[in-house]
Motif scaffolding. Structure first.
Motif, PDB file in Angstrom:
ATOM      1  N   SER A  89       9.912   5.426  -6.186  1.00 63.02           N
ATOM      2  CA  SER A  89       8.705   5.451  -5.361  1.00 63.02           C
ATOM      3  C   SER A  89       8.196   4.050  -5.055  1.00 63.02           C
ATOM      4  O   SER A  89       7.568   3.834  -4.019  1.00 63.02           O
ATOM      5  CB  SER A  89       7.610   6.277  -6.040  1.00 63.02           C
ATOM      6  OG  SER A  89       7.096   5.617  -7.174  1.00 63.02           O
ATOM      7  N   ILE A  90       8.468   3.104  -5.911  1.00 56.99           N
ATOM      8  CA  ILE A  90       8.070   1.714  -5.668  1.00 56.99           C
ATOM      9  C   ILE A  90       9.137   0.954  -4.898  1.00 56.99           C
ATOM     10  O   ILE A  90       8.845   0.189  -3.980  1.00 56.99           O
ATOM     11  CB  ILE A  90       7.761   1.016  -7.008  1.00 56.99           C
ATOM     12  CG1 ILE A  90       6.526   1.650  -7.648  1.00 56.99           C
ATOM     13  CG2 ILE A  90       7.546  -0.478  -6.802  1.00 56.99           C
ATOM     14  CD1 ILE A  90       6.266   1.197  -9.056  1.00 56.99           C
ATOM     15  N   LEU A 138       0.823  -1.205   0.000  1.00 57.98           N
ATOM     16  CA  LEU A 138       0.000   0.000   0.000  1.00 57.98           C
ATOM     17  C   LEU A 138       0.858   1.257   0.000  1.00 57.98           C
ATOM     18  O   LEU A 138       0.556   2.226  -0.697  1.00 57.98           O
ATOM     19  CB  LEU A 138      -0.939   0.006   1.202  1.00 57.98           C
ATOM     20  CG  LEU A 138      -1.905   1.177   1.261  1.00 57.98           C
ATOM     21  CD1 LEU A 138      -2.876   1.131   0.092  1.00 57.98           C
ATOM     22  CD2 LEU A 138      -2.664   1.172   2.561  1.00 57.98           C
ATOM     23  N   MET A 139       1.937   1.243   0.753  1.00 61.01           N
ATOM     24  CA  MET A 139       2.837   2.399   0.786  1.00 61.01           C
ATOM     25  C   MET A 139       3.516   2.601  -0.573  1.00 61.01           C
ATOM     26  O   MET A 139       3.699   3.737  -1.019  1.00 61.01           O
ATOM     27  CB  MET A 139       3.891   2.248   1.873  1.00 61.01           C
ATOM     28  CG  MET A 139       3.377   2.428   3.274  1.00 61.01           C
ATOM     29  SD  MET A 139       2.686   4.081   3.551  1.00 61.01           S
ATOM     30  CE  MET A 139       0.947   3.784   3.362  1.00 61.01           C
ATOM     31  N   SER A 140       3.875   1.514  -1.231  1.00 58.10           N
ATOM     32  CA  SER A 140       4.459   1.635  -2.573  1.00 58.10           C
ATOM     33  C   SER A 140       3.445   2.237  -3.537  1.00 58.10           C
ATOM     34  O   SER A 140       3.789   3.108  -4.345  1.00 58.10           O
ATOM     35  CB  SER A 140       4.919   0.266  -3.084  1.00 58.10           C
ATOM     36  OG  SER A 140       6.010  -0.193  -2.346  1.00 58.10           O
ATOM     37  N   ILE A 143       9.904  -1.013  -0.352  1.00 58.21           N
ATOM     38  CA  ILE A 143      10.278  -2.430  -0.334  1.00 58.21           C
ATOM     39  C   ILE A 143      11.677  -2.592   0.224  1.00 58.21           C
ATOM     40  O   ILE A 143      11.951  -3.517   1.007  1.00 58.21           O
ATOM     41  CB  ILE A 143      10.162  -3.022  -1.757  1.00 58.21           C
ATOM     42  CG1 ILE A 143       8.699  -2.991  -2.207  1.00 58.21           C
ATOM     43  CG2 ILE A 143      10.711  -4.447  -1.798  1.00 58.21           C
ATOM     44  CD1 ILE A 143       8.493  -3.295  -3.664  1.00 58.21           C
ATOM     45  N   SER A 144      12.584  -1.703  -0.136  1.00 56.03           N
ATOM     46  CA  SER A 144      13.955  -1.760   0.375  1.00 56.03           C
ATOM     47  C   SER A 144      14.014  -1.575   1.882  1.00 56.03           C
ATOM     48  O   SER A 144      14.799  -2.224   2.567  1.00 56.03           O
ATOM     49  CB  SER A 144      14.819  -0.701  -0.301  1.00 56.03           C
ATOM     50  OG  SER A 144      14.895  -0.926  -1.680  1.00 56.03           O
ATOM     51  N   LEU A 161      12.845  -4.870   3.469  1.00 58.52           N
ATOM     52  CA  LEU A 161      13.834  -5.936   3.343  1.00 58.52           C
ATOM     53  C   LEU A 161      15.106  -5.654   4.132  1.00 58.52           C
ATOM     54  O   LEU A 161      15.967  -6.517   4.231  1.00 58.52           O
ATOM     55  CB  LEU A 161      14.173  -6.176   1.874  1.00 58.52           C
ATOM     56  CG  LEU A 161      13.032  -6.747   1.029  1.00 58.52           C
ATOM     57  CD1 LEU A 161      13.452  -6.821  -0.428  1.00 58.52           C
ATOM     58  CD2 LEU A 161      12.602  -8.116   1.540  1.00 58.52           C
ATOM     59  N   GLY A 162      15.230  -4.453   4.656  1.00 64.64           N
ATOM     60  CA  GLY A 162      16.384  -4.118   5.498  1.00 64.64           C
ATOM     61  C   GLY A 162      17.577  -3.583   4.717  1.00 64.64           C
ATOM     62  O   GLY A 162      18.657  -3.443   5.273  1.00 64.64           O
ATOM     63  N   PHE A 163      17.402  -3.282   3.443  1.00 63.46           N
ATOM     64  CA  PHE A 163      18.500  -2.710   2.674  1.00 63.46           C
ATOM     65  C   PHE A 163      18.774  -1.281   3.096  1.00 63.46           C
ATOM     66  O   PHE A 163      19.884  -0.773   2.974  1.00 63.46           O
ATOM     67  CB  PHE A 163      18.203  -2.750   1.165  1.00 63.46           C
ATOM     68  CG  PHE A 163      18.091  -4.141   0.625  1.00 63.46           C
ATOM     69  CD1 PHE A 163      19.006  -5.128   0.953  1.00 63.46           C
ATOM     70  CD2 PHE A 163      17.052  -4.479  -0.229  1.00 63.46           C
ATOM     71  CE1 PHE A 163      18.898  -6.396   0.442  1.00 63.46           C
ATOM     72  CE2 PHE A 163      16.939  -5.739  -0.745  1.00 63.46           C
ATOM     73  CZ  PHE A 163      17.857  -6.712  -0.415  1.00 63.46           C
ATOM     74  N   ILE A 164      17.740  -0.609   3.584  1.00 65.39           N
ATOM     75  CA  ILE A 164      17.842   0.760   4.063  1.00 65.39           C
ATOM     76  C   ILE A 164      17.398   0.745   5.527  1.00 65.39           C
ATOM     77  O   ILE A 164      16.255   0.399   5.825  1.00 65.39           O
ATOM     78  CB  ILE A 164      16.972   1.728   3.240  1.00 65.39           C
ATOM     79  CG1 ILE A 164      17.398   1.700   1.787  1.00 65.39           C
ATOM     80  CG2 ILE A 164      17.061   3.128   3.816  1.00 65.39           C
ATOM     81  CD1 ILE A 164      16.483   2.485   0.879  1.00 65.39           C
ATOM     82  N   ASN A 165      18.290   1.100   6.436  1.00 65.27           N
ATOM     83  CA  ASN A 165      17.953   1.060   7.850  1.00 65.27           C
ATOM     84  C   ASN A 165      17.267   2.335   8.331  1.00 65.27           C
ATOM     85  O   ASN A 165      16.382   2.293   9.149  1.00 65.27           O
ATOM     86  CB  ASN A 165      19.206   0.802   8.691  1.00 65.27           C
ATOM     87  CG  ASN A 165      19.755  -0.575   8.455  1.00 65.27           C
ATOM     88  OD1 ASN A 165      18.998  -1.498   8.152  1.00 65.27           O
ATOM     89  ND2 ASN A 165      21.052  -0.732   8.556  1.00 65.27           N
ATOM     90  N   GLU A 166      17.733   3.472   7.850  1.00 61.12           N
ATOM     91  CA  GLU A 166      17.144   4.748   8.249  1.00 61.12           C
ATOM     92  C   GLU A 166      16.834   5.556   7.019  1.00 61.12           C
ATOM     93  O   GLU A 166      17.582   5.569   6.056  1.00 61.12           O
ATOM     94  CB  GLU A 166      18.121   5.545   9.116  1.00 61.12           C
ATOM     95  CG  GLU A 166      18.250   5.048  10.517  1.00 61.12           C
ATOM     96  CD  GLU A 166      19.098   5.974  11.356  1.00 61.12           C
ATOM     97  OE1 GLU A 166      19.127   7.187  11.065  1.00 61.12           O
ATOM     98  OE2 GLU A 166      19.720   5.489  12.288  1.00 61.12           O
TER      99      GLU A 166
END
Length: 78
Positions: free
Chosen positions: A62-63, A30-32, A67-68, A71-76
């Motif tokens: 934006s999509i 939904l956020m994507s 998702i990143s 999945l933990g690819f981006i922490n902050e």
């Protein structure tokens, strides 16, 4: 204007339902979708939707960004 207000109220209701009842992947989807629609609206307002060197990377990010984060690819973010 009334159409946008009605759409916002409906989408807030759907969002709250998803946050409360559904798993986190539904929320990420939904956020994507919301991010994509927001990007489209912003590019349309600034008349950049047909400038493909700007619009295509914006749509992809934006999509991919929500998702990143999931999945933990981006922490902050920020």
């Amino acid at each position: 204007m009334l159409k946008r207000i009605i759409t916002a109220v409906v989408l807030v209701g759907i969002l709250l339902t998803l946050i409360i009842t559904c798993g986190s992947w539904y929320f990420v989807a939904l956020m994507s979708l919301a991010s994509f629609i927001g990007t489209y609206e912003m590019l349309k307002c600034t008349k950049l939707e047909k400038v493909y060197s700007v619009s295509i990377p914006s749509y992809i990010l934006s999509i991919v960004l929500p998702i990143s984060v999931k999945l933990g690819f981006i922490n902050e973010v920020g």
